[in-house]
Design an enzyme around this catalytic site. Structure first.
Site, PDB file in Angstrom:
ATOM      1  N   PRO A 204      26.953  27.947 102.335  1.00 48.12           N
ATOM      2  CA  PRO A 204      26.865  27.774 100.872  1.00 48.12           C
ATOM      3  C   PRO A 204      26.474  26.337 100.537  1.00 48.12           C
ATOM      4  CG  PRO A 204      28.954  28.788 101.515  1.00 48.12           C
ATOM      5  CD  PRO A 204      28.292  28.318 102.766  1.00 48.12           C
ATOM      6  N   GLU A 205      25.439  26.195  99.734  1.00 45.22           N
ATOM      7  CA  GLU A 205      24.969  24.867  99.316  1.00 45.22           C
ATOM      8  C   GLU A 205      25.329  24.680  97.844  1.00 45.22           C
ATOM      9  OE1 GLU A 205      23.676  22.718 101.297  1.00 45.22           O
ATOM     10  OE2 GLU A 205      23.097  23.877 103.055  1.00 45.22           O
TER      11      GLU A 205
END
Ligand code: ZN
Length: 271
Positions: free
Chosen positions: A2-3
Protein backbone atom coordinates in the site's frame (compact mmCIF):
# COMPACT_ATOMS: atom_id res chain seq x y z
CA UNK A 1 2.59 -2.60 -0.98
CA UNK A 2 0.00 0.00 0.00
CA UNK A 3 1.37 3.39 -1.04
CA UNK A 4 0.20 6.90 -0.25
CA UNK A 5 -2.82 6.80 -2.61
CA UNK A 6 -4.05 3.51 -1.14
CA UNK A 7 -3.72 4.87 2.38
CA UNK A 8 -5.49 8.09 1.41
CA UNK A 9 -8.20 6.07 -0.35
CA UNK A 10 -8.62 4.01 2.82
CA UNK A 11 -8.83 7.20 4.89
CA UNK A 12 -11.53 8.66 2.67
CA UNK A 13 -13.44 5.38 2.59
CA UNK A 14 -13.45 5.06 6.37
CA UNK A 15 -14.18 8.69 7.22
CA UNK A 16 -17.99 8.48 6.93
CA UNK A 17 -18.03 5.31 9.07
CA UNK A 18 -16.09 6.76 11.98
CA UNK A 19 -17.48 10.29 12.09
CA UNK A 20 -19.06 11.09 15.46
CA UNK A 21 -18.90 7.43 16.50
CA UNK A 22 -17.79 5.99 19.78
CA UNK A 23 -15.49 3.00 20.13
CA UNK A 24 -17.47 0.14 21.65
CA UNK A 25 -14.48 -2.21 21.85
CA UNK A 26 -11.09 -2.98 20.44
CA UNK A 27 -10.84 -6.71 19.93
CA UNK A 28 -7.27 -7.87 19.50
CA UNK A 29 -6.75 -11.27 17.94
CA UNK A 30 -3.02 -10.98 17.21
CA UNK A 31 -0.74 -8.59 19.04
CA UNK A 32 2.43 -9.57 17.20
CA UNK A 33 2.44 -6.97 14.45
CA UNK A 34 5.53 -5.01 13.40
CA UNK A 35 5.63 -3.75 16.97
CA UNK A 36 3.62 -5.54 19.67
CA UNK A 37 0.22 -3.95 20.09
CA UNK A 38 0.11 -2.71 23.73
CA UNK A 39 -2.00 -5.05 25.85
CA UNK A 40 -3.60 -2.07 27.63
CA UNK A 41 -4.82 -0.59 24.34
CA UNK A 42 -8.40 -1.99 24.42
CA UNK A 43 -8.96 -0.47 27.87
CA UNK A 44 -7.41 2.84 26.78
CA UNK A 45 -9.65 3.38 23.77
CA UNK A 46 -12.97 1.79 24.80
CA UNK A 47 -15.71 4.38 25.12
CA UNK A 48 -13.76 7.15 23.43
CA UNK A 49 -15.38 9.22 20.71
CA UNK A 50 -13.71 9.40 17.31
CA UNK A 51 -12.89 13.00 16.45
CA UNK A 52 -11.61 12.40 12.92
CA UNK A 53 -9.34 10.40 10.68
CA UNK A 54 -6.21 11.89 9.15
CA UNK A 55 -3.06 10.76 7.37
CA UNK A 56 0.63 11.59 7.55
CA UNK A 57 2.83 9.80 5.05
CA UNK A 58 1.52 6.24 5.06
CA UNK A 59 0.20 6.42 8.62
CA UNK A 60 -3.51 6.68 9.34
CA UNK A 61 -4.31 8.83 12.37
CA UNK A 62 -7.56 7.98 14.09
CA UNK A 63 -8.06 10.91 16.38
CA UNK A 64 -9.90 10.13 19.60
CA UNK A 65 -11.02 12.39 22.44
CA UNK A 66 -7.85 11.87 24.46
CA UNK A 67 -5.31 10.41 22.07
CA UNK A 68 -4.63 9.12 18.57
CA UNK A 69 -4.46 5.62 17.16
CA UNK A 70 -1.53 5.41 14.77
CA UNK A 71 -2.05 2.75 12.17
CA UNK A 72 0.25 1.58 9.38
CA UNK A 73 -0.85 -0.93 6.74
CA UNK A 74 2.65 -2.36 6.40
CA UNK A 75 3.49 -4.41 3.32
CA UNK A 76 0.23 -6.24 2.86
CA UNK A 77 -2.38 -4.83 5.24
CA UNK A 78 -5.83 -3.42 4.64
CA UNK A 79 -8.36 -1.82 6.94
CA UNK A 80 -11.98 -2.22 6.02
CA UNK A 81 -15.34 -1.21 7.42
CA UNK A 82 -17.77 -4.08 7.70
CA UNK A 83 -20.47 -5.40 10.04
CA UNK A 84 -18.85 -6.47 13.31
CA UNK A 85 -20.68 -9.80 12.97
CA UNK A 86 -18.97 -10.63 9.64
CA UNK A 87 -17.04 -13.90 9.97
CA UNK A 88 -13.36 -13.46 10.67
CA UNK A 89 -10.84 -14.57 8.07
CA UNK A 90 -7.29 -15.80 8.35
CA UNK A 91 -4.94 -12.86 9.08
CA UNK A 92 -7.66 -10.67 10.60
CA UNK A 93 -5.71 -9.22 13.54
CA UNK A 94 -8.07 -6.77 15.20
CA UNK A 95 -11.55 -5.28 15.11
CA UNK A 96 -12.17 -1.72 16.15
CA UNK A 97 -15.87 -2.03 16.87
CA UNK A 98 -17.90 1.19 16.72
CA UNK A 99 -21.17 1.92 18.47
CA UNK A 100 -22.90 1.76 15.06
CA UNK A 101 -22.20 -2.00 14.83
CA UNK A 102 -19.56 -1.39 12.15
CA UNK A 103 -16.08 -2.77 12.73
CA UNK A 104 -12.85 -1.48 11.24
CA UNK A 105 -11.15 -4.78 10.58
CA UNK A 106 -7.42 -5.07 9.96
CA UNK A 107 -6.14 -7.92 7.81
CA UNK A 108 -2.43 -8.31 7.19
CA UNK A 109 -0.91 -11.62 6.06
CA UNK A 110 2.68 -10.48 6.57
CA UNK A 111 2.11 -8.61 9.86
CA UNK A 112 4.36 -5.65 9.01
CA UNK A 113 1.49 -3.34 9.87
CA UNK A 114 1.25 -1.60 13.21
CA UNK A 115 -1.23 -0.22 15.73
CA UNK A 116 0.01 2.22 18.34
CA UNK A 117 -1.56 4.77 20.64
CA UNK A 118 -0.22 8.26 21.17
CA UNK A 119 -1.61 10.39 23.97
CA UNK A 120 0.07 13.69 23.03
CA UNK A 121 0.56 15.42 19.67
CA UNK A 122 0.76 12.57 17.13
CA UNK A 123 2.88 14.64 14.74
CA UNK A 124 5.56 14.83 17.44
CA UNK A 125 5.73 11.02 17.70
CA UNK A 126 9.18 9.71 16.66
CA UNK A 127 7.66 7.83 13.72
CA UNK A 128 6.13 11.02 12.29
CA UNK A 129 8.24 13.89 13.58
CA UNK A 130 10.96 13.58 10.96
CA UNK A 131 8.88 12.70 7.91
CA UNK A 132 9.62 14.68 4.77
CA UNK A 133 6.97 17.00 3.21
CA UNK A 134 3.76 15.56 1.80
CA UNK A 135 3.87 15.56 -2.02
CA UNK A 136 0.34 16.97 -2.15
CA UNK A 137 1.10 19.79 0.29
CA UNK A 138 2.27 23.29 -0.58
CA UNK A 139 5.66 22.50 0.94
CA UNK A 140 6.41 20.29 -2.06
CA UNK A 141 6.85 22.88 -4.79
CA UNK A 142 9.30 23.75 -7.54
CA UNK A 143 11.57 25.69 -5.19
CA UNK A 144 11.77 22.77 -2.77
CA UNK A 145 12.58 20.17 -5.44
CA UNK A 146 14.95 22.56 -7.19
CA UNK A 147 16.98 22.96 -4.01
CA UNK A 148 16.98 19.20 -3.42
CA UNK A 149 18.25 18.40 -6.89
CA UNK A 150 21.11 20.92 -6.98
CA UNK A 151 24.51 19.27 -6.74
CA UNK A 152 23.07 15.76 -6.46
CA UNK A 153 24.40 13.10 -8.81
CA UNK A 154 21.82 10.53 -7.72
CA UNK A 155 19.35 9.40 -10.39
CA UNK A 156 16.22 11.51 -10.32
CA UNK A 157 13.98 8.48 -9.82
CA UNK A 158 15.89 7.44 -6.73
CA UNK A 159 15.74 10.94 -5.37
CA UNK A 160 11.96 10.95 -5.80
CA UNK A 161 11.66 7.65 -3.95
CA UNK A 162 13.81 8.78 -1.01
CA UNK A 163 11.30 9.14 1.82
CA UNK A 164 13.65 11.46 3.71
CA UNK A 165 13.15 14.01 0.90
CA UNK A 166 9.49 13.49 0.04
CA UNK A 167 7.08 10.92 1.50
CA UNK A 168 4.89 8.48 -0.33
CA UNK A 169 6.27 8.44 -3.88
CA UNK A 170 6.76 4.72 -4.42
CA UNK A 171 8.10 2.86 -7.43
CA UNK A 172 4.96 2.96 -9.52
CA UNK A 173 4.33 6.68 -8.98
CA UNK A 174 7.96 7.65 -9.58
CA UNK A 175 7.97 5.82 -12.93
CA UNK A 176 4.62 7.27 -13.96
CA UNK A 177 5.48 10.82 -12.86
CA UNK A 178 8.77 10.78 -14.79
CA UNK A 179 6.92 9.62 -17.89
CA UNK A 180 4.43 12.47 -17.56
CA UNK A 181 7.25 14.94 -16.97
CA UNK A 182 9.13 13.53 -20.02
CA UNK A 183 12.29 12.93 -17.97
CA UNK A 184 14.38 9.75 -18.14
CA UNK A 185 14.61 8.02 -14.76
CA UNK A 186 18.41 7.67 -14.83
CA UNK A 187 19.10 11.37 -15.32
CA UNK A 188 21.27 12.84 -12.59
CA UNK A 189 19.10 14.99 -10.35
CA UNK A 190 21.45 17.96 -10.79
CA UNK A 191 21.00 17.86 -14.59
CA UNK A 192 17.33 18.84 -14.42
CA UNK A 193 16.45 22.30 -15.63
CA UNK A 194 14.15 24.54 -13.61
CA UNK A 195 11.44 23.88 -16.19
CA UNK A 196 11.85 20.13 -15.83
CA UNK A 197 11.71 20.39 -12.06
CA UNK A 198 8.47 22.34 -12.34
CA UNK A 199 7.04 19.71 -14.73
CA UNK A 200 8.08 16.95 -12.34
CA UNK A 201 6.39 18.57 -9.34
CA UNK A 202 3.18 18.90 -11.36
CA UNK A 203 3.51 15.30 -12.60
CA UNK A 204 4.03 13.82 -9.13
CA UNK A 205 0.97 15.65 -7.85
CA UNK A 206 -1.11 14.68 -10.89
CA UNK A 207 -0.19 11.00 -10.70
CA UNK A 208 -0.97 10.77 -6.99
CA UNK A 209 -4.23 12.70 -7.30
CA UNK A 210 -5.30 10.55 -10.22
CA UNK A 211 -4.48 7.38 -8.29
CA UNK A 212 -6.49 8.62 -5.29
CA UNK A 213 -9.45 9.52 -7.52
CA UNK A 214 -9.25 6.05 -9.10
CA UNK A 215 -9.39 4.42 -5.68
CA UNK A 216 -5.74 3.58 -5.16
CA UNK A 217 -3.77 1.31 -7.31
CA UNK A 218 -1.28 -0.90 -7.05
CA UNK A 219 -1.66 -4.32 -5.64
CA UNK A 220 -3.57 -6.83 -7.65
CA UNK A 221 -5.24 -7.77 -4.40
CA UNK A 222 -5.60 -4.24 -3.09
CA UNK A 223 -9.07 -3.53 -1.79
CA UNK A 224 -10.65 -0.22 -0.98
CA UNK A 225 -12.24 0.39 2.39
CA UNK A 226 -15.53 -0.97 1.03
CA UNK A 227 -13.81 -4.06 -0.38
CA UNK A 228 -13.89 -3.09 -4.07
CA UNK A 229 -10.64 -3.07 -6.06
CA UNK A 230 -8.70 0.01 -7.15
CA UNK A 231 -8.67 0.73 -10.88
CA UNK A 232 -5.64 2.96 -11.36
CA UNK A 233 -3.52 0.03 -12.53
CA UNK A 234 -5.46 -0.21 -15.77
CA UNK A 235 -4.40 3.34 -16.65
CA UNK A 236 -0.66 3.09 -16.12
CA UNK A 237 1.46 4.56 -18.93
CA UNK A 238 4.71 2.68 -18.43
CA UNK A 239 4.77 0.73 -15.17
CA UNK A 240 5.09 -3.03 -15.85
CA UNK A 241 4.50 -2.39 -19.55
CA UNK A 242 7.98 -3.32 -20.87
CA UNK A 243 7.84 -4.31 -24.56
CA UNK A 244 4.33 -2.93 -24.98
CA UNK A 245 3.60 0.12 -27.13
CA UNK A 246 3.85 3.49 -25.39
CA UNK A 247 0.35 4.87 -24.96
CA UNK A 248 1.53 8.25 -26.26
CA UNK A 249 3.87 7.48 -29.18
CA UNK A 250 3.58 3.75 -29.92
CA UNK A 251 7.27 2.95 -29.42
CA UNK A 252 8.12 0.11 -27.09
CA UNK A 253 8.31 0.80 -23.36
CA UNK A 254 11.64 -0.29 -21.88
CA UNK A 255 12.59 -1.62 -18.46
CA UNK A 256 15.79 -1.23 -16.47
CA UNK A 257 16.87 -1.91 -12.92
CA UNK A 258 17.71 0.89 -10.50
CA UNK A 259 18.52 0.20 -6.87
CA UNK A 260 17.09 -3.32 -7.14
CA UNK A 261 13.78 -1.93 -8.40
CA UNK A 262 12.36 -2.13 -11.88
CA UNK A 263 11.99 1.12 -13.74
CA UNK A 264 9.94 1.62 -16.89
CA UNK A 265 10.22 4.42 -19.39
CA UNK A 266 9.66 5.35 -23.03
CA UNK A 267 12.96 6.21 -24.77
CA UNK A 268 11.09 8.32 -27.30
CA UNK A 269 8.92 10.40 -24.96
CA UNK A 270 11.47 10.83 -22.16
CA UNK A 271 14.86 12.49 -22.47
ZN1 ZN B 1 6.43 7.21 -25.93
Amino acid sequence: MPELPEVETTRRGLAPHVRARRIAALQLYERRLRWPVPARLPAAVAGQRVVGIGRRGKYLLLKLQSGTLLLHLGMSGNLRALPASAPRLLHDHFDLVLDSGVALRFNDPRRFGSLLYVSGDPLAHPLLAHLAPEPLSRAFDTAYLWDLTRGRRVAVKQLLMNSRLVVGVGNIYASEALFRARIRPRRQARSLSRLEVARLVRAVRAVLKYAIRSGGTTLRDYLRADGSPGYFRQRLYVYERAGKPCRRCGNRVRALTQGQRSTYYCPHCQS
